[in-house]
Design a protein around this motif. Structure first.
Motif, PDB file in Angstrom:
ATOM      1  N   GLU A   1     -21.813 -25.216 -59.652  1.00 56.96           N
ATOM      2  CA  GLU A   1     -21.230 -24.294 -58.674  1.00 56.96           C
ATOM      3  C   GLU A   1     -22.112 -24.115 -57.456  1.00 56.96           C
ATOM      4  N   GLN A   2     -23.386 -24.424 -57.569  1.00 55.42           N
ATOM      5  CA  GLN A   2     -24.292 -24.318 -56.434  1.00 55.42           C
ATOM      6  C   GLN A   2     -25.379 -25.380 -56.551  1.00 55.42           C
TER       7      GLN A   2
ATOM      8  N   GLN B   1     -27.529 -32.311 -49.406  1.00 57.72           N
ATOM      9  CA  GLN B   1     -26.855 -31.484 -48.403  1.00 57.72           C
ATOM     10  C   GLN B   1     -26.510 -32.309 -47.167  1.00 57.72           C
TER      11      GLN B   1
ATOM     12  N   ALA C   1     -17.566 -27.033 -49.341  1.00 58.58           N
ATOM     13  CA  ALA C   1     -18.468 -26.137 -50.072  1.00 58.58           C
ATOM     14  C   ALA C   1     -18.444 -26.374 -51.576  1.00 58.58           C
ATOM     15  N   GLN C   2     -17.357 -26.937 -52.099  1.00 62.68           N
ATOM     16  CA  GLN C   2     -17.250 -27.143 -53.537  1.00 62.68           C
ATOM     17  C   GLN C   2     -18.096 -28.313 -54.028  1.00 62.68           C
TER      18      GLN C   2
ATOM     19  N   ALA D   1     -21.139 -29.331 -54.865  1.00 65.40           N
ATOM     20  CA  ALA D   1     -22.492 -28.899 -55.214  1.00 65.40           C
ATOM     21  C   ALA D   1     -22.879 -29.513 -56.547  1.00 65.40           C
TER      22      ALA D   1
END
Length: 364
Positions: free
Chosen positions: A65-66, A82, A92-93, A95
Motif C-alpha cells: 500500500e505504500q 519512485q 498512486a496505487q 507502491a
C-alpha cells in the motif's frame, strides 16, 4: 551479437496473471575506459565494458500500500522506484516494498548504481505493467515462464525511466544478455543547452569463453568519483586527443574484439592491458588526485610481476580486473595475493564472464 552472429530471443506472450512479488538478479560491470570525449565532431563516452556474474545486485519487490525499502542502499532503490512511477505515470496505487538482498559496494567501479536502477525498474515494470515499446521482447524461452531475460529494448526502456545511460551505456546493454560490449558513444553538441543524440549505439557484443575467469581486486577503504564530483572532474578535463581515440579504436576493433571472438586468451589479455593503460591517460589530471591512485598502479605492476598480463582498472577505480584463463589460474592468483597479505587491504573476488545478463523471476 555473439561471435559475429545476432541472437534474437524468442517472443512469447507474457502470462495473464500479474505477479505480486518479483526478484531481479543482475551481473556486475567493469568499464575499461572511454574511447573519446570533449571533441564536438567526435562521438563522446563510447568505450568497452565487460559483464561479470558477480558481485551483482539482487532485489525483491512486493506490491504494497505504500513504498518501503530495506537493505543496503535502500534509499537509492526507493528513489529509482519512485522515478518509475513518475516516468510511466503509474499512479498512486503503484507502491511496493523493496528488499535489497545484496549489492556490490557502491562507487568502486562495478556499476552497482546502474544495475540497481535497472533491477528496480524491471521489477516495477513487471509488477505494474506500463505500456511497453513495440519492439520489446521481454519473455525468454523458459518453458515455465517463471523467469525472464531482457533484450536491448527492455533495458533501454528501463534505463530511460531511471535516468541511466546518459554517458556510458555499457551497463545498460550488459543488463541485457551480458557479454563484452563495445559502444560507439554519441555526439554531444558544443553549444550548452542543445540536446545531443540519445542512446550511444552498441557496435559489438561478444560472449567470452565459459572457461575464462577474472579476479576482481578492490581496495577496501577507498571509492572512486561519482555524482557532482564526477561531473566537476569531467568539466575540468581537456578533450581527448584524436590520436589517442584513434589508437583506442584500433586496439578495440583490431585486437581486443578479434581475440575475444577467436578465444585467444593471450592476445585478449594483452589488448585489455594496452587499452586500459592508454584509456586512463586522458583522465590522469583528475584520477591521480584520488587516494587510491598510487596503490592501484602498484597492484597492476604487481600483477604483471605475478605473470598476469591482462589487468586494468575499472572506471575511476579502485576495482582492478585481472584476467585468468581458467578457474585454477584464478584460484592460484588469489592464493598468491593471500600469501603476500594483500587480502587484508583488498577484496579478491573470483568471477565468471557473464553471458546472460539480468534475470527476473516471478515469485507469485
Amino acid at each position: 551479437m555473439v561471435n559475429g552472429s545476432t541472437i534474437m530471443p524468442e517472443k512469447k506472450e507474457l502470462p495473464e496473471q500479474v505477479p505480486t512479488v518479483v526478484e531481479v538478479r543482475t551481473p556486475a560491470r567493469v568499464h575499461l575506459g572511454m574511447l573519446s570525449f570533449g571533441v564536438p565532431t567526435v562521438r563522446s563516452f563510447g568505450g568497452i565494458g565487460i559483464m561479470l556474474d558477480r558481485p551483482g545486485v539482487h532485489v525483491r519487490l512486493q506490491k504494497s500500500e505504500q513504498f518501503l525499502a530495506r537493505g543496503p542502499l535502500a534509499e537509492r532503490a526507493l528513489e529509482f522506484a519512485q522515478n518509475c512511477v513518475s516516468a510511466w505515470d503509474l499512479g498512486a496505487q503503484a507502491a511496493c516494498t523493496i528488499e535489497v538482498v545484496s549489492t556490490p559496494r557502491a562507487h568502486v567501479g562495478l556499476g552497482s548504481g546502474t544495475q540497481m536502477a535497472l533491477a528496480v525498474a524491471a521489477g516495477m515494470r513487471q509488477l505494474f505493467r506500463p505500456p511497453l515499446p513495440e519492439a520489446s521482447a521481454e519473455a525468454d524461452n523458459d518453458p515455465t515462464n517463471d523467469e525472464w531475460l531482457f533484450d536491448t529494448n527492455d533495458a533501454i526502456h528501463c534505463a530511460q525511466a531511471v535516468g541511466r545511460g546518459r554517458r556510458s551505456c555499457v551497463g545498460v546493454y550488459g543488463f541485457s544478455r551480458g557479454g563484452l560490449i563495445i559502444e560507439a558513444g554519441r555526439i554531444v553538441p558544443a553549444t550548452p543547452g542543445v540536446k545531443g543524440e540519445g542512446v550511444s549505439p552498441m557496435v559489438a557484443r561478444v560472449r567470452l569463453p565459459s572457461a575464462w575467469r577474472c579476479v576482481i581486486i578492490i581496495q577496501r577503504d577507498s571509492i572512486g568519483l561519482y555524482g557532482e564530483l564526477e561531473k566537476a572532474a569531467f568539466a575540468r578535463l581537456p578533450p581527448v586527443p584524436i590520436e589517442i581515440s584513434a589508437e583506442l579504436a584500433r586496439l578495440a576493433l583490431m585486437q581486443l574484439l578479434p581475440a575475444a571472438v577467436e578465444a585467444n586468451f593471450t592476445d585478449f589479455s594483452d589488448a585489455v592491458y594496452r587499452y586500459g593503460q592508454l584509456a586512463g591517460k586522458p583522465f590522469e589530471q583528475e584520477s591521480l588526485k584520488l587516494p587510491h591512485a598510487a596503490s592501484t598502479a602498484d597492484v597492476i605492476e604487481l600483477l604483471g610481476e605475478l605473470g598476469v598480463r591482462g589487468c586494468a582498472q575499472s572506471s575511476w577505480g579502485p576495482a582492478v580486473m585481472a584476467c585468468c584463463e581458467s578457474l585454477d589460474a584464478a584460484g592460484t592468483l588469489v592464493e598468491k595475493l593471500e600469501s603476500l597479505n594483500l587480502t587484508r587491504q583488498y577484496e579478491a573476488i573470483i568471477a565468471r564472464y557473464d553471458s546472460q545478463g539480468a534475470v527476473l523471476r516471478s515469485i507469485s
